[in-house]
Design a protein around this motif. Structure first.
Motif, mmCIF file in Angstrom:
data_model
loop_
_atom_site.group_PDB
_atom_site.id
_atom_site.type_symbol
_atom_site.label_atom_id
_atom_site.label_comp_id
_atom_site.label_asym_id
_atom_site.label_seq_id
_atom_site.Cartn_x
_atom_site.Cartn_y
_atom_site.Cartn_z
ATOM 1 N N ARG A 160 0.840 -1.197 0.000
ATOM 2 C CA ARG A 160 0.000 0.000 0.000
ATOM 3 C C ARG A 160 0.874 1.246 0.000
ATOM 4 O O ARG A 160 1.871 1.308 0.710
ATOM 5 C CB ARG A 160 -0.888 0.032 1.234
ATOM 6 C CG ARG A 160 -1.997 -0.956 1.199
ATOM 7 C CD ARG A 160 -3.040 -0.579 2.246
ATOM 8 N NE ARG A 160 -4.190 -1.443 2.166
ATOM 9 C CZ ARG A 160 -5.223 -1.234 1.369
ATOM 10 N NH1 ARG A 160 -5.243 -0.186 0.591
ATOM 11 N NH2 ARG A 160 -6.237 -2.068 1.340
ATOM 12 N N GLU A 161 0.467 2.206 -0.802
ATOM 13 C CA GLU A 161 1.075 3.534 -0.797
ATOM 14 C C GLU A 161 -0.067 4.530 -0.767
ATOM 15 O O GLU A 161 -0.726 4.753 -1.783
ATOM 16 C CB GLU A 161 1.937 3.752 -2.043
ATOM 17 C CG GLU A 161 3.220 2.962 -2.031
ATOM 18 C CD GLU A 161 4.101 3.260 -3.239
ATOM 19 O OE1 GLU A 161 3.878 4.292 -3.918
ATOM 20 O OE2 GLU A 161 5.002 2.457 -3.496
ATOM 21 N N GLY A 162 -0.342 5.067 0.405
ATOM 22 C CA GLY A 162 -1.491 5.964 0.552
ATOM 23 C C GLY A 162 -2.779 5.183 0.373
ATOM 24 O O GLY A 162 -3.005 4.174 1.019
ATOM 25 N N VAL A 163 -3.613 5.646 -0.540
ATOM 26 C CA VAL A 163 -4.888 4.964 -0.795
ATOM 27 C C VAL A 163 -4.762 3.914 -1.889
ATOM 28 O O VAL A 163 -5.693 3.152 -2.117
ATOM 29 C CB VAL A 163 -5.999 5.976 -1.176
ATOM 30 C CG1 VAL A 163 -6.277 6.910 -0.019
ATOM 31 C CG2 VAL A 163 -5.625 6.751 -2.414
ATOM 32 N N ASN A 164 -3.636 3.867 -2.575
ATOM 33 C CA ASN A 164 -3.440 2.920 -3.689
ATOM 34 C C ASN A 164 -2.782 1.631 -3.224
ATOM 35 O O ASN A 164 -2.001 1.622 -2.279
ATOM 36 C CB ASN A 164 -2.594 3.556 -4.784
ATOM 37 C CG ASN A 164 -3.294 4.717 -5.442
ATOM 38 O OD1 ASN A 164 -4.492 4.674 -5.683
ATOM 39 N ND2 ASN A 164 -2.546 5.772 -5.726
ATOM 40 N N ARG A 165 -3.085 0.558 -3.962
ATOM 41 C CA ARG A 165 -2.424 -0.731 -3.750
ATOM 42 C C ARG A 165 -1.652 -1.068 -5.018
ATOM 43 O O ARG A 165 -2.150 -0.879 -6.123
ATOM 44 C CB ARG A 165 -3.439 -1.839 -3.483
ATOM 45 C CG ARG A 165 -4.234 -1.649 -2.218
ATOM 46 C CD ARG A 165 -5.194 -2.776 -1.964
ATOM 47 N NE ARG A 165 -6.050 -3.016 -3.110
ATOM 48 C CZ ARG A 165 -6.781 -4.112 -3.290
ATOM 49 N NH1 ARG A 165 -6.738 -5.079 -2.415
ATOM 50 N NH2 ARG A 165 -7.537 -4.252 -4.346
ATOM 51 N N PHE A 166 -0.446 -1.581 -4.854
ATOM 52 C CA PHE A 166 0.389 -1.983 -5.974
ATOM 53 C C PHE A 166 0.746 -3.453 -5.791
ATOM 54 O O PHE A 166 0.932 -3.926 -4.680
ATOM 55 C CB PHE A 166 1.667 -1.140 -6.045
ATOM 56 C CG PHE A 166 1.408 0.307 -6.361
ATOM 57 C CD1 PHE A 166 1.415 0.745 -7.672
ATOM 58 C CD2 PHE A 166 1.138 1.220 -5.353
ATOM 59 C CE1 PHE A 166 1.164 2.078 -7.975
ATOM 60 C CE2 PHE A 166 0.887 2.541 -5.636
ATOM 61 C CZ PHE A 166 0.893 2.974 -6.949
ATOM 62 N N VAL A 167 0.844 -4.168 -6.911
ATOM 63 C CA VAL A 167 1.145 -5.587 -6.852
ATOM 64 C C VAL A 167 2.551 -5.836 -7.386
ATOM 65 O O VAL A 167 2.984 -5.194 -8.349
ATOM 66 C CB VAL A 167 0.098 -6.427 -7.626
ATOM 67 C CG1 VAL A 167 0.171 -6.171 -9.112
ATOM 68 C CG2 VAL A 167 0.261 -7.900 -7.345
ATOM 69 N N GLU A 168 3.269 -6.729 -6.738
ATOM 70 C CA GLU A 168 4.609 -7.138 -7.186
ATOM 71 C C GLU A 168 4.540 -8.637 -7.475
ATOM 72 O O GLU A 168 4.165 -9.422 -6.618
ATOM 73 C CB GLU A 168 5.614 -6.846 -6.088
ATOM 74 C CG GLU A 168 7.025 -7.253 -6.425
ATOM 75 C CD GLU A 168 7.988 -6.991 -5.256
ATOM 76 O OE1 GLU A 168 9.071 -7.580 -5.301
ATOM 77 O OE2 GLU A 168 7.643 -6.232 -4.340
ATOM 78 N N ILE A 169 4.899 -9.025 -8.693
ATOM 79 C CA ILE A 169 4.902 -10.429 -9.094
ATOM 80 C C ILE A 169 6.194 -11.056 -8.560
ATOM 81 O O ILE A 169 7.286 -10.639 -8.937
ATOM 82 C CB ILE A 169 4.827 -10.591 -10.640
ATOM 83 C CG1 ILE A 169 3.648 -9.800 -11.219
ATOM 84 C CG2 ILE A 169 4.762 -12.065 -11.012
ATOM 85 C CD1 ILE A 169 2.295 -10.292 -10.847
ATOM 86 N N LEU A 170 6.077 -12.061 -7.702
ATOM 87 C CA LEU A 170 7.244 -12.716 -7.127
ATOM 88 C C LEU A 170 7.678 -13.927 -7.934
ATOM 89 O O LEU A 170 8.855 -14.218 -8.054
ATOM 90 C CB LEU A 170 6.949 -13.124 -5.676
ATOM 91 C CG LEU A 170 6.566 -11.976 -4.743
ATOM 92 C CD1 LEU A 170 6.189 -12.521 -3.360
ATOM 93 C CD2 LEU A 170 7.704 -10.978 -4.627
ATOM 94 N N LYS A 171 6.691 -14.678 -8.450
ATOM 95 C CA LYS A 171 6.988 -15.819 -9.321
ATOM 96 C C LYS A 171 5.779 -16.067 -10.209
ATOM 97 O O LYS A 171 4.655 -15.746 -9.840
ATOM 98 C CB LYS A 171 7.348 -17.069 -8.520
ATOM 99 C CG LYS A 171 6.256 -17.586 -7.606
ATOM 100 C CD LYS A 171 6.750 -18.792 -6.830
ATOM 101 C CE LYS A 171 5.684 -19.263 -5.838
ATOM 102 N NZ LYS A 171 6.127 -20.387 -5.054
ATOM 103 N N THR A 172 6.021 -16.636 -11.360
ATOM 104 C CA THR A 172 4.928 -16.934 -12.273
ATOM 105 C C THR A 172 4.479 -18.367 -12.054
ATOM 106 O O THR A 172 5.138 -19.136 -11.348
ATOM 107 C CB THR A 172 5.365 -16.766 -13.754
ATOM 108 O OG1 THR A 172 6.374 -17.739 -14.026
ATOM 109 C CG2 THR A 172 5.891 -15.369 -14.014
#
Length: 172
Positions: free
Chosen positions: A156-168
């Motif tokens: 989370r950064e403020g009101v936004n959520r960001f996704v990080e792909i760790l593995k496919t």
């Protein structure tokens, strides 16, 4: 003048009356269940296939992990639908956190959608639409499975959520 309602003129429609277990909770109970143990996943007059708990139960049955059955609900609400875990069921086949493959599963579709996301994570409704999932709750459930399985991380950064792909899905 006569009182009362003429039955020919009245039309009623009763919506879904079945109550379902939470899919994540159902999965936890199934992992911990012993051979032959019964877990109720729905109570009511009928089961709808698009509901996450019912879909999960049917998938486990197709994988040979359990037997699905029903019995009359003693409370009078229709039926109790339950899962009966089979002996020697391969529990690791359903536990994404233990490193199983997501190939061909809805999680794989959602992971592909997430890999194309640039910027903040879209709403659950939009994720469900893009991943061809039936509703926002299905997207939320699959998103949590991907986090538990170690495929993605959400920050989370403020009101936004960001996704990080760790593995496919291929990296297993």
């Amino acid at each position: 003048m006569r009182g009362g309602i003429a039955r020919e003129d009245v039309h009623y429609r009763i919506g879904p009356l079945t109550t379902y277990a939470d899919a994540a909770e159902l999965e936890r109970k199934f992992r911990k269940a012993g051979s032959g143990e019964r877990i109720v996943y729905a109570i009511g007059p009928g089961v709808t296939s698009g509901v996450p708990a019912a879909a999960l139960a049917r998938r486990w049955q197709a994988q040979g992990l359990c037997h699905l059955a029903r019995r009359r609900d003693p409370g009078g609400a229709g039926w109790q639908y339950f899962i009966e875990k089979r002996p020697n069921a391969a529990v690791s086949a359903i536990a994404p956190s233990q490193g199983c493959s997501i190939a061909g599963r809805p999680e794989e579709q959602l992971l592909a959608v997430l890999a194309r996301v640039a910027g903040p994570l879209p709403s659950l409704d939009l994720l469900a639409e893009r991943a061809r999932l039936p509703h926002r709750q299905a997207a939320d459930y699959r998103l949590r499975l991907l986090v538990q399985g170690g495929f993605i991380k959400i920050r989370r950064e403020g009101v936004n959520r960001f996704v990080e792909i760790l593995k496919t899905g291929d990296s297993l």
